[in-house]
Design an enzyme around this catalytic site. Structure first.
Site, PDB file in Angstrom:
ATOM      1  N   ASN A 133      29.897   1.170 -50.369  1.00 41.32           N
ATOM      2  CA  ASN A 133      29.859   2.356 -51.226  1.00 41.32           C
ATOM      3  C   ASN A 133      31.059   2.397 -52.165  1.00 41.32           C
ATOM      4  O   ASN A 133      30.927   2.726 -53.350  1.00 41.32           O
ATOM      5  CB  ASN A 133      29.828   3.627 -50.372  1.00 41.32           C
ATOM      6  CG  ASN A 133      28.410   4.121 -50.128  1.00 41.32           C
ATOM      7  OD1 ASN A 133      27.489   3.759 -50.849  1.00 41.32           O
ATOM      8  ND2 ASN A 133      28.234   4.931 -49.114  1.00 41.32           N
ATOM      9  N   GLU A 168      24.546   5.850 -42.537  1.00 43.37           N
ATOM     10  CA  GLU A 168      23.947   4.519 -42.691  1.00 43.37           C
ATOM     11  C   GLU A 168      23.289   4.057 -41.401  1.00 43.37           C
ATOM     12  O   GLU A 168      23.049   2.860 -41.207  1.00 43.37           O
ATOM     13  CB  GLU A 168      25.018   3.508 -43.133  1.00 43.37           C
ATOM     14  CG  GLU A 168      26.044   3.154 -42.074  1.00 43.37           C
ATOM     15  CD  GLU A 168      27.242   4.102 -42.043  1.00 43.37           C
ATOM     16  OE1 GLU A 168      28.291   3.684 -41.542  1.00 43.37           O
ATOM     17  OE2 GLU A 168      27.115   5.248 -42.520  1.00 43.37           O
TER      18      GLU A 168
END
Length: 210
Positions: A133, A168
């Site tokens: 990210n 996630e």
């Protein structure tokens, strides 16, 4: 969901009120006919014709109201079903969410305790996703999450429940599956995600899961 339920309760109440009013009208017509029966034949015939006409009109009105109420009830039921589905769905990936996961796992464990029907649970975590990210941005990270969710859905059986567990992390509940079967399913999913290529903002990206 609460709003939809309240509307259904109000609609049910209005139906009950309409049926009650109709019953009162029928009683009123019946009493009018009985009163007319004590008079002469001509008056009785006129009263009977009038009462039948009124009763027919009342029946038609009630039927129209019931048809309208039936349509509204169907609309409310569809809205309630849609809202309940939304409450169990992850907005980003379209997978079932943690609430749906908790409910299904509780049901499957109870099924095992009662019938000894095996159930297995897989938990997947995208490797080093925070670094991913930070490197590519959260929008790209969201695209990759959607690709992982889609890949899991494709490689799992129709009876398996694929959920976004949080962040996630993904969870898969496998009914009627023992440890050996779960290990095979886990490796099949892991390998499929490793081969997966996610396209985002013109970039072709890959991730792995543990």
């Amino acid at each position: 969901v609460e709003d939809a339920l309240q509307q259904m309760y109000r609609l049910t109440g209005s139906i009950g009120q309409g049926v009650g009013e109709h019953s009162a009208k029928v009683k009123e017509f019946s009493e009018a006919i009985l009163d007319a029966a004590n008079g002469d034949a001509q008056s009785f015939e006129a009263s009977l014709i009038h009462a039948v006409a009124q009763m027919t009109e009342a029946n038609e009105t009630l039927q129209a109201e019931l048809r309208q109420a039936e349509v509204k009830m169907a609309e409310q039921a569809a809205a309630l079903e849609s809202q309940m589905a939304m409450a169990r769905t992850d907005a980003l990936t379209g997978m079932l969410n943690r609430r749906a996961f908790d409910d299904e796992l509780e049901r499957r464990v109870a099924e095992y305790q009662r019938y000894r029907q095996p159930v297995s649970l897989l938990l997947f975590d995208i490797d080093h996703f925070k670094i991913f990210n930070d490197t590519y941005g959260h929008q790209t990270g969201d695209d990759v999450l959607c690709h992982v969710a889609c890949t899991l859905s494709m490689v799992m059986r129709d009876v398996d429940l694929v959920c976004r567990y949080g962040g996630e992390e993904f969870a898969v509940i496998l009914p009627a599956t023992d440890l050996a079967g779960a290990a095979l399913a886990a490796e099949r999913a892991r390998a499929s995600i490793e081969r997966m290529v996610a396209e985002s903002n013109g970039q072709l990206l890959q991730v792995t899961v543990s």
